[in-house]
Design a protein around this motif. Structure first.
Motif, PDB file in Angstrom:
ATOM      1  N   LEU A   1       9.705  12.824  -5.877  1.00 25.55           N
ATOM      2  CA  LEU A   1       9.219  12.390  -4.222  1.00 25.55           C
ATOM      3  C   LEU A   1       9.551  10.675  -4.609  1.00 25.55           C
ATOM      4  O   LEU A   1       9.200   9.563  -5.419  1.00 25.55           O
ATOM      5  CB  LEU A   1       8.510  11.796  -3.569  1.00 25.55           C
ATOM      6  CG  LEU A   1       7.995  11.183  -2.617  1.00 25.55           C
ATOM      7  CD1 LEU A   1       8.427  11.430  -0.898  1.00 25.55           C
ATOM      8  CD2 LEU A   1       5.918  11.083  -2.393  1.00 25.55           C
ATOM      9  N   HIS A   2      10.187  10.072  -3.496  1.00 32.34           N
ATOM     10  CA  HIS A   2      11.404   8.204  -3.478  1.00 32.34           C
ATOM     11  C   HIS A   2      10.914   7.978  -2.311  1.00 32.34           C
ATOM     12  O   HIS A   2      10.692   8.879  -1.351  1.00 32.34           O
ATOM     13  CB  HIS A   2      12.606   8.629  -4.174  1.00 32.34           C
ATOM     14  CG  HIS A   2      12.997   8.564  -4.891  1.00 32.34           C
ATOM     15  ND1 HIS A   2      13.213   7.941  -6.191  1.00 32.34           N
ATOM     16  CD2 HIS A   2      13.604   9.938  -5.161  1.00 32.34           C
ATOM     17  CE1 HIS A   2      13.964   8.699  -7.253  1.00 32.34           C
ATOM     18  NE2 HIS A   2      14.522  10.277  -6.504  1.00 32.34           N
ATOM     19  N   ILE A   3       9.818   7.041  -1.993  1.00 26.75           N
ATOM     20  CA  ILE A   3       8.807   6.146  -0.915  1.00 26.75           C
ATOM     21  C   ILE A   3       9.767   4.673  -1.167  1.00 26.75           C
ATOM     22  O   ILE A   3       9.952   3.467  -2.454  1.00 26.75           O
ATOM     23  CB  ILE A   3       7.573   6.065  -1.528  1.00 26.75           C
ATOM     24  CG1 ILE A   3       6.896   7.681  -0.970  1.00 26.75           C
ATOM     25  CG2 ILE A   3       7.415   5.082   0.165  1.00 26.75           C
ATOM     26  CD1 ILE A   3       5.739   7.154  -1.749  1.00 26.75           C
ATOM     27  N   VAL A   4      10.696   4.470  -0.536  1.00 30.64           N
ATOM     28  CA  VAL A   4      11.416   3.032   0.233  1.00 30.64           C
ATOM     29  C   VAL A   4      11.379   2.928   1.043  1.00 30.64           C
ATOM     30  O   VAL A   4      11.571   3.078   2.144  1.00 30.64           O
ATOM     31  CB  VAL A   4      13.136   3.351  -1.093  1.00 30.64           C
ATOM     32  CG1 VAL A   4      13.364   2.314  -0.381  1.00 30.64           C
ATOM     33  CG2 VAL A   4      13.548   3.855  -1.927  1.00 30.64           C
ATOM     34  N   GLY A   5      11.071   1.332   1.125  1.00 31.75           N
ATOM     35  CA  GLY A   5      10.328   0.536   1.931  1.00 31.75           C
ATOM     36  C   GLY A   5      10.860  -0.903   2.195  1.00 31.75           C
ATOM     37  O   GLY A   5      10.140  -1.589   1.152  1.00 31.75           O
ATOM     38  N   GLN A   6       9.375  -0.890   3.579  1.00 32.40           N
ATOM     39  CA  GLN A   6       8.808  -2.868   3.582  1.00 32.40           C
ATOM     40  C   GLN A   6       7.854  -2.472   4.139  1.00 32.40           C
ATOM     41  O   GLN A   6       6.811  -2.098   5.109  1.00 32.40           O
ATOM     42  CB  GLN A   6      10.018  -3.390   3.773  1.00 32.40           C
ATOM     43  CG  GLN A   6       9.770  -2.997   5.361  1.00 32.40           C
ATOM     44  CD  GLN A   6      11.041  -4.604   5.993  1.00 32.40           C
ATOM     45  OE1 GLN A   6      11.461  -5.326   5.300  1.00 32.40           O
ATOM     46  NE2 GLN A   6      11.489  -3.844   6.414  1.00 32.40           N
ATOM     47  N   ILE A   7       6.413  -2.979   3.937  1.00 32.27           N
ATOM     48  CA  ILE A   7       5.377  -3.781   5.257  1.00 32.27           C
ATOM     49  C   ILE A   7       6.009  -4.648   5.490  1.00 32.27           C
ATOM     50  O   ILE A   7       6.408  -6.025   4.996  1.00 32.27           O
ATOM     51  CB  ILE A   7       4.535  -4.123   3.833  1.00 32.27           C
ATOM     52  CG1 ILE A   7       3.730  -3.212   3.158  1.00 32.27           C
ATOM     53  CG2 ILE A   7       3.147  -4.836   4.975  1.00 32.27           C
ATOM     54  CD1 ILE A   7       2.607  -4.209   1.938  1.00 32.27           C
ATOM     55  N   VAL A   8       6.093  -4.840   6.508  1.00 36.14           N
ATOM     56  CA  VAL A   8       7.164  -5.316   7.650  1.00 36.14           C
ATOM     57  C   VAL A   8       6.115  -6.516   8.305  1.00 36.14           C
ATOM     58  O   VAL A   8       6.548  -7.701   7.941  1.00 36.14           O
ATOM     59  CB  VAL A   8       7.292  -4.629   9.292  1.00 36.14           C
ATOM     60  CG1 VAL A   8       8.100  -5.729  10.086  1.00 36.14           C
ATOM     61  CG2 VAL A   8       8.706  -3.765   8.124  1.00 36.14           C
ATOM     62  N   GLY A   9       5.454  -6.330   8.437  1.00 34.55           N
ATOM     63  CA  GLY A   9       4.125  -7.525   8.831  1.00 34.55           C
ATOM     64  C   GLY A   9       2.903  -7.457   9.941  1.00 34.55           C
ATOM     65  O   GLY A   9       2.518  -5.430   9.643  1.00 34.55           O
ATOM     66  N   ALA A  10       2.213  -7.351  10.161  1.00 35.96           N
ATOM     67  CA  ALA A  10       0.951  -7.603  10.870  1.00 35.96           C
ATOM     68  C   ALA A  10       1.300  -8.058  12.062  1.00 35.96           C
ATOM     69  O   ALA A  10       0.924  -9.680  12.397  1.00 35.96           O
ATOM     70  CB  ALA A  10       0.025  -7.112   9.280  1.00 35.96           C
ATOM     71  N   SER A  11       0.073  -8.048  13.082  1.00 39.68           N
ATOM     72  CA  SER A  11      -0.727  -8.755  14.207  1.00 39.68           C
ATOM     73  C   SER A  11      -1.650  -7.930  15.255  1.00 39.68           C
ATOM     74  O   SER A  11      -2.267  -6.982  14.464  1.00 39.68           O
ATOM     75  CB  SER A  11       0.756  -8.354  15.540  1.00 39.68           C
ATOM     76  OG  SER A  11       1.111  -6.774  15.914  1.00 39.68           O
ATOM     77  N   GLY A  12      -2.351  -8.980  16.235  1.00 37.86           N
ATOM     78  CA  GLY A  12      -3.330  -7.963  16.171  1.00 37.86           C
ATOM     79  C   GLY A  12      -5.000  -8.845  15.484  1.00 37.86           C
ATOM     80  O   GLY A  12      -5.800  -8.231  16.013  1.00 37.86           O
ATOM     81  N   PHE A  13      -4.656  -9.707  15.148  1.00 39.74           N
ATOM     82  CA  PHE A  13      -5.470  -9.765  14.677  1.00 39.74           C
ATOM     83  C   PHE A  13      -6.356 -11.098  14.907  1.00 39.74           C
ATOM     84  O   PHE A  13      -5.223 -12.217  15.887  1.00 39.74           O
ATOM     85  CB  PHE A  13      -5.120 -10.338  12.543  1.00 39.74           C
ATOM     86  CG  PHE A  13      -5.679  -9.389  12.459  1.00 39.74           C
ATOM     87  CD1 PHE A  13      -6.258  -8.742  11.154  1.00 39.74           C
ATOM     88  CD2 PHE A  13      -3.875  -8.729  12.156  1.00 39.74           C
ATOM     89  CE1 PHE A  13      -6.063  -6.452  10.385  1.00 39.74           C
ATOM     90  CE2 PHE A  13      -3.970  -7.244  11.220  1.00 39.74           C
ATOM     91  CZ  PHE A  13      -4.856  -6.874  10.798  1.00 39.74           C
TER      92      PHE A  13
END
Length: 196
Positions: A25-37
C-alpha cells in the motif's frame, strides 16, 4: 526485493513463483490545511496507526506541519507532504491517520485546538478526505480557566483518539476540520482476495 544470490540458493524448481508476495500500500498526498477553528495561527501534529500485520517500508509515520497565519479567510494552509509505503499480510489494522491541531499565540505559547482521526481510503485513486476534529470539554472550572489563562484539558494517552475504547465517556466539543488529499496505490492485494 530479493537478490540473485538468494534465488540461486533456493532448491531446484523453487524459483520466483514460490517467493511469498506481500500486499503493498502506497499513500502519497498532503495535509492541505484546516478551517473552522476559533482562531488562526495553526499547526498540525499527525501520525499513522496500523495493526500488527503491517510493516512500514519507507516514509515517516508521524510528523508536524509549520504554523500558518492566514492573512485572509480562516483557512490555514500547510501543504504538508505524506509519502508512505507499507506491506501487509492481512487487512486487519488498516491504516488510520490521527491528527492534533494546535494554535500558537503571539507569545509562542501553544494550545491544543482539536483531535481527529480518519481511516486511510481503502480503494485506489485520488481522494479528498475531510477529517472533523473535537477537543475535551473539561469541567466548568477548567472552561473558565481556559478563557482567561489558556490551555485546557488534554488526553493523557493519544491512543484514545483512534482506539475508541474510552472515547465514548469523554465530554467533547466540536472544532474545525482538516482537509487532506491522498493518492492510494495498491499492489498484490488480489493475491489475498481483495479486488481493487
Amino acid at each position: 526485493m530479493f537478490n540473485s544470490a538468494l534465488l540461486r540458493a533456493l532448491p531446484a524448481g523453487r524459483g520466483a513463483a514460490h517467493i511469498p508476495v506481500m500486499a503493498e500500500l502506497h499513500i502519497v498526498g498532503q495535509i492541505v490545511g484546516a478551517s473552522g477553528f476559533p482562531q488562526s495561527s495553526l499547526f498540525c501534529k499527525w501520525g499513522i496507526h496500523t495493526g500488527g500485520a503491517w510493516r512500514l517500508l519507507s516514509g515517516l509515520k508521524e510528523g508536524q506541519t509549520q504554523v500558518d497565519l492566514p492573512q485572509t479567510g480562516d483557512m490555514a494552509y500547510w501543504s504538508h507532504p505524506i509519502d508512505l509505503h507499507y506491506t501487509t499480510k492481512g487487512l486487519q489494522g488498516w491504516p488510520k491517520l490521527h491528527l492534533q491541531v494546535w494554535h500558537q499565540d503571539a507569545f509562542g505559547r501553544c494550545q491544543l485546538y482539536g483531535y481527529g482521526y480518519c481511516h486511510v481510503p481503502s480503494s485506489p485513486g485520488h481522494h479528498h478526505v475531510r477529517c472533523v476534529t473535537w477537543r475535551p470539554l473539561g469541567s466548568w472550572q477548567e472552561q473558565i480557566a481556559q478563557i482567561f489563562v489558556g490551555g485546557g484539558p488534554q488526553l493523557r494517552s493519544p491512543d484514545i483518539i483512534y482506539s475508541g475504547a474510552d472515547r465514548y465517556r469523554l465530554h467533547t466539543v466540536a472544532m474545525g476540520s482538516v482537509e487532506l488529499e491522498l493518492g492510494i496505490i495498491m499492489r498484490h492485494f488480489d493475491k489475498y482476495g481483495v479486488e481493487s
